[in-house]
Each structure stands twice: as structure tokens, then as C-alpha cells.
Write an enzyme that holds these catalytic residues in place. Structure first.
Site, PDB file in Angstrom:
ATOM      1  N   GLU A  39      69.648 -27.513 -12.631  1.00 25.45           N
ATOM      2  CA  GLU A  39      70.207 -26.231 -12.214  1.00 25.45           C
ATOM      3  C   GLU A  39      69.147 -25.151 -11.967  1.00 25.45           C
ATOM      4  O   GLU A  39      69.162 -24.090 -12.601  1.00 25.45           O
ATOM      5  CB  GLU A  39      71.237 -25.743 -13.237  1.00 25.45           C
ATOM      6  CG  GLU A  39      72.460 -26.639 -13.304  1.00 25.45           C
ATOM      7  CD  GLU A  39      73.614 -26.036 -14.094  1.00 25.45           C
ATOM      8  OE1 GLU A  39      73.393 -25.046 -14.826  1.00 25.45           O
ATOM      9  OE2 GLU A  39      74.727 -26.566 -13.988  1.00 25.45           O
TER      10      GLU A  39
ATOM     11  N   GLU B  29      77.020 -32.729 -12.828  1.00 24.35           N
ATOM     12  CA  GLU B  29      77.805 -32.120 -13.913  1.00 24.35           C
ATOM     13  C   GLU B  29      79.145 -31.652 -13.366  1.00 24.35           C
ATOM     14  O   GLU B  29      79.213 -31.076 -12.278  1.00 24.35           O
ATOM     15  CB  GLU B  29      77.077 -30.921 -14.538  1.00 24.35           C
ATOM     16  CG  GLU B  29      75.867 -31.262 -15.368  1.00 24.35           C
ATOM     17  CD  GLU B  29      75.259 -30.027 -16.035  1.00 24.35           C
ATOM     18  OE1 GLU B  29      75.989 -29.024 -16.209  1.00 24.35           O
ATOM     19  OE2 GLU B  29      74.062 -30.069 -16.359  1.00 24.35           O
TER      20      GLU B  29
END
Length: 519
Positions: free
Chosen positions: A228, A331
Site C-alpha cells: 500500500e 487485500e
């Protein structure tokens, strides 16, 4: 063993675990032709928009993230704030030796052969392993790599190899922080990784060492260089990917790279059209329907809701589809209510399961690789969670209630109304001092001004103060007591979220079921 925990017997699982763990389809063959094989992991590579094994058979990776072990996020194990601050506070209360003993035992018990056997029994075939750079790099001696990091990863990889589970190595926290969130463990709400070349140099060197260590290892499905990332200028991220790819390929030309999009793996708008070789591009696909957002209608599977889910995922996957590369959803997943605090928890969780199933149907339609978040925690989101009746949960339960009331965690706090009267007027008064044209200037731009304030005040400053209070719960405990608390995270002592696990089990078996009909 906890009274409600489901025992796992290695001997009863046997070859069926391996059979379920590997669903392979010949690339180029009709979609209903699936070859199920009992075989160990083999080196994977990218072929067009697919991942294939050494026999050119399609491999669809389906699994979960092992968050909370080598990157100890606050909502997963219960402390507030950032991991390095938590470890320092524990060392102050317990002494360095006892604190290290506790964390070593927690890591040891968090994932064992029993966990791998259970995971494989569901038919899942891949574990994403998030790790913190601090296991490898001492900030006070950054030029020398700590071998302890390799020992910790080696243990997990060896366990997974014994159960024919692939591993994706995910660098979840880097020096300076690659994003503004707690899980990059910077201690602040800024991503300084992008501001300092020395931090980037450290990470490139780290990946060179990791790639050299695991070159040729068939259990490794590949490397996820940054989790991320959030670069306000965008180009520094893509430049870094080019650089780290060259460094890794120089020592390990075979393993796949899993490339997260910018702004928390959701934005590829500034990525160059030249895709990296042997790379899978990764998005994260959390759905707002899966979270307790005030005023939001529950997910009931209406056509409007389904359309919104599909549109959101298609936006994130557009880059991969246009460039013909594999897609990995690194995710996703809803959070779940507890019957201890929510009288309607069963209804809420049923709606969340419906949402999850719809997401999996979307991914199955395009043969998307995925990794749900997450495998194990203290009861918020995991496939497995610590028993509420365990000594660990009994010890921290009063503090968890206080942490919820104060809204210290962004991810793990269900109801933040308890601090609304404190923060709303404060944030409003601050915002009124800023000219309107600047209120949305700070990156990430999708965050409101209030969200930026929360990040700094509640989730950094207040969490650091309350972190000292949390560690006082452990003061005076002896080695045996610390070992008993850490052992609460053993699978044998945990509970399983059976509704979630059954959905994952059915999805892992989906291809096999469809094949049997065709044959």
C-alpha cells in the site's frame, strides 16, 4: 484447548490437503478443464495474463494475509498506536529480556504447522506474509542486515512448504513509512520514505539480500516490494519499482513481483504503459459495505449494491486488463460484529458474508488471484481469533473497551460516537481557520480535513500516551505467565469463524466442482 476450539489432526488431513491446495488449469485449455495434482510447490511465472507453474498449468492463488505476526498491527493484537512504540513500552515495563521473550513466543505460536494444516484443509494455497523492515534493519546500525529476519521468514516458509502452500513475501513497513498509516510503523502520519533517498537505498539493498537468499525456492510465489504505497507525487513510486525490479532480477531472475498500485493499492493512473516483466499487478478491494459506517444501509445484495461493487473493482483492475497482466487482489474482506457487544451481531455478520460471497463471485468470473485480510486476530476480522475467555483477552478486555470508546484505532474501532462531542467542535474550529481552497489539498485527497486530524491526534499522539497505559497490564509478569499469554494465539486455543471459513472453502473448491460437471 479452549472449550469451543476445533482441534486439528495432522494425520487425518493427509493427502487430501495437498490435493485441495493445488487447483491447476492448463493455460489455453477450455475453462472447464482442470488438472488437480498432488505435487509440491514449483516455481511460478507470468504467462500473459495468467500465473503458471513449471508445467505451464494455470495456478490461481487464493489465500490470506498473516498480519499480526511479523508486522504487529494494533487492531490485530490489541495494543494502540505503532508497533515500535509498543515494543519499546513493553521493554520499559518488563525489561528488555522479558519483553523480547514475550514477542518471540507470540511470533512462534502465531503460525505453526497446525495453522498451515488447517489453512490447507480449506483448499487455500497461498499465504501472504507481511513483515516489518525492523526484523532486518536496526535503525542504529542500518548498514548491517540482521540475520534474525531471515530466520523468522525461513521458519514460516519451511512450514508452508511442508503443506504445499505458496508464500508471497510482503514488505509491509519500510524505513520512514511508505504510507501515512499505522501499519507502516513510522510513528507519524507522514510517508517519509519518499522524501529521503537513503530510505529507498536501504529497501533496495534489503530486497537484493532477500532475493539472493530465496533464489530458486519453489515455495516462494513471489515478492511484494511495498504494501500500500502512498506517494503524493506518484512518479517516485514508479521510479522505485523500476529500480527495485532491476536490483532483484540481478540476483533472482525467476520469482514474480507483485506490484501494488499507488494510494493504498487503488490507483494506477500515473503508472507508465510499459509493464515490468514477470510481474503481477496488485490492487486492494475493501468494500465500504463491509464496515460499520454511520448512516450506511446494510449490504443485502441489491442490484444497485452489486453494481457498485463491480464498478469499484473494475476501476482498480482496469490497468491490468488494458495491459494484459495478471491481477492479484492483495487485500479485501469485511469486518465482523461481536455478540458480546452487539445484540444484532448475527444479522450483521450474515450481511457481511453475503457481501464477501458477492466479491468472490466477481473475482471468480475473471480468475482473479486473491488474498483475504486476514488469517488471525483478536476477533475483528480474522478467519481465526483468540478466545474471548482466554487469559490474554481477559487481561486486555477493559483496555480494549477504553480504546474503542476513545476511537484510537482507525481499523478496529466500531463506534466512534463516544468521542464525537470532543472532536467534532475541535475539528470544525480548526477547519474554519483554513481557506476553503486548501482544505482538500493534503494527500491523500480523498481524506477529509477531519480524517487527517484524526490520524495525527487520535491515532498517533493519543495512542502513544495510551500505549504506556496498555503495557502497564503486563507489569510484574514472569516468564511463565508471559508464555501463557502468548500461547493464547495458538490455533489449538483459538476459535474459528466458521461462516467465513466455509465461504472460503467453497470458493477454493469452486473450480473442482465445475470441472466434475464438465467431465
Amino acid at each position: 484447548m479452549a472449550p469451543h476450539a476445533e482441534a486439528v489432526n495432522h494425520d487425518l488431513l493427509g493427502a487430501s490437503v495437498i490435493l485441495k491446495s493445488h487447483r491447476t488449469t492448463k493455460v489455453g485449455a477450455p475453462s472447464d478443464v482442470v488438472v488437480a495434482t498432488i505435487q509440491p510447490c514449483s516455481l511460478l511465472r507470468v504467462q500473459g495474463d495468467k500465473i503458471v507453474n513449471e508445467n505451464d498449468e494455470l495456478v490461481i492463488l487464493k489465500g490470506a494475509g498473516l498480519g499480526g505476526q511479523l508486522n504487529m498491527e494494533n487492531f490485530i493484537t490489541g495494543y494502540p498506536g505503532h508497533e515500535h512504540e509498543h515494543r519499546a513500552a513493553m521493554a520499559e515495563v518488563l525489561g528488555p529480556e522479558k519483553a523480547q521473550f514475550f514477542f518471540d513466543k507470540l511470533i512462534e505460536y502465531f503460525f505453526t504447522d497446525v495453522d498451515a494444516a488447517f489453512f490447507a484443509s480449506l483448499g487455500l494455497n497461498c499465504i501472504r506474509v507481511p513483515f516489518n523492515y525492523r526484523h532486518f534493519i536496526d535503525d542504529q546500525n542500518p548498514s548491517v542486515l540482521r540475520q534474525e529476519g531471515f530466520r523468522l521468514l525461513d521458519r514460516i516458509i519451511e512450514i508452508c512448504g511442508r503443506h504445499n502452500l505458496y508464500v508471497i513475501l510482503d514488505l509491509h513497513a519500510v524505513p520512514g513509512g511508505q504510507n501515512q498509516d499505522w501499519h507502516s510503523d513510522s510513528g507519524i502520519a507522514k510517508a517519509l520514505f519518499w522524501e529521503h533517498r537513503v530510505f529507498q537505498d536501504q529497501v533496495v539493498s534489503l530486497w537484493e539480500a532477500i532475493a539472493k537468499h530465496y533464489v530458486g525456492n519453489p515455495v516462494i510465489a513471489g515478492y511484494n516490494p511495498l504494501n500500500e504505497p502512498a506517494d503524493p507525487l506518484h512518479y517516485r513510486l514508479t521510479d522505485f519499482y523500476v529500480r527495485v525490479e532491476k536490483a532483484i532480477r540481478a540476483v533472482d531472475p525467476e520469482h514474480i513481483l507483485y506490484i501494488d498500485g499507488n494510494t493504498y493499492a487503488m490507483d494506477f493512473s500515473h503508472f507508465p504503459p510499459e509493464v515490468l516483466p514477470n510481474a503481477v499487478y496488485a490492487c486492494h478491494d475493501y468494500a465500504t459495505f463491509g464496515f460499520p459506517i454511520p448512516g450506511q444501509a446494510p449490504y443485502t445484495g441489491t442490484e444497485v449494491q452489486k453494481a457498485k461493487l463491480l464498478k469499484s473493482f473494475n476501476r482498480k483492475a482496469d490497468f491490468m486488463r488494458r495491459h494484459g497482466v495478471p491481477i492479484w487482489n492483495g487485500e479485501f474482506g469485511p469486518v465482523y460484529a461481536s455478540t458480546a457487544t452487539d445484540p444484532h451481531a448475527d444479522i450483521t455478520n450474515s450481511q457481511r458474508y453475503t457481501l464477501l460471497q458477492e466479491q468472490l463471485d466477481i473475482y471468480a468470473a475473471s480468475q482473479i488471484n486473491w488474498s483475504i485480510w486476514l488469517y488471525k486476530d483478536i476477533g475483528y476480522q480474522g478467519m481465526v481469533h483468540v478466545d474471548p475467555g482466554s487469559k490474554y483477552m481477559q487481561l486486555i478486555a477493559p483496555f480494549l473497551s477504553k480504546k474503542q470508546h476513545l476511537g484510537l484505532d482507525f481499523w478496529g474501532c466500531v463506534d466512534k460516537s463516544g468521542v464525537q462531542n470532543t472532536y467534532d467542535p475541535f475539528i470544525k474550529a480548526l477547519e474554519e481557520q483554513i481557506p476553503e481552497k486548501f482544505r482538500t489539498r493534503k494527500y491523500p485527497h480523498v481524506w477529509t480535513f477531519g480524517r487527517h486530524v484524526e490520524r495525527v491526534v487520535r491515532e498517533c499522539l493519543m495512542s502513544e500516551y495510551l500505549g504506556w497505559e496498555f503495557t502497564e497490564l503486563f507489569r510484574g509478569l514472569e516468564y511463565e505467565e508471559l508464555d501463557e499469554l502468548a500461547a493464547c494465539f495458538k490455533l489449538e486455543n483459538c476459535l474459528k469463524r466458521e461462516g467465513l471459513n466455509e465461504i472460503l472453502r467453497r470458493d477454493a473448491q469452486r473450480s473442482m466442482t465445475e470441472t466434475s460437471k464438465g467431465s
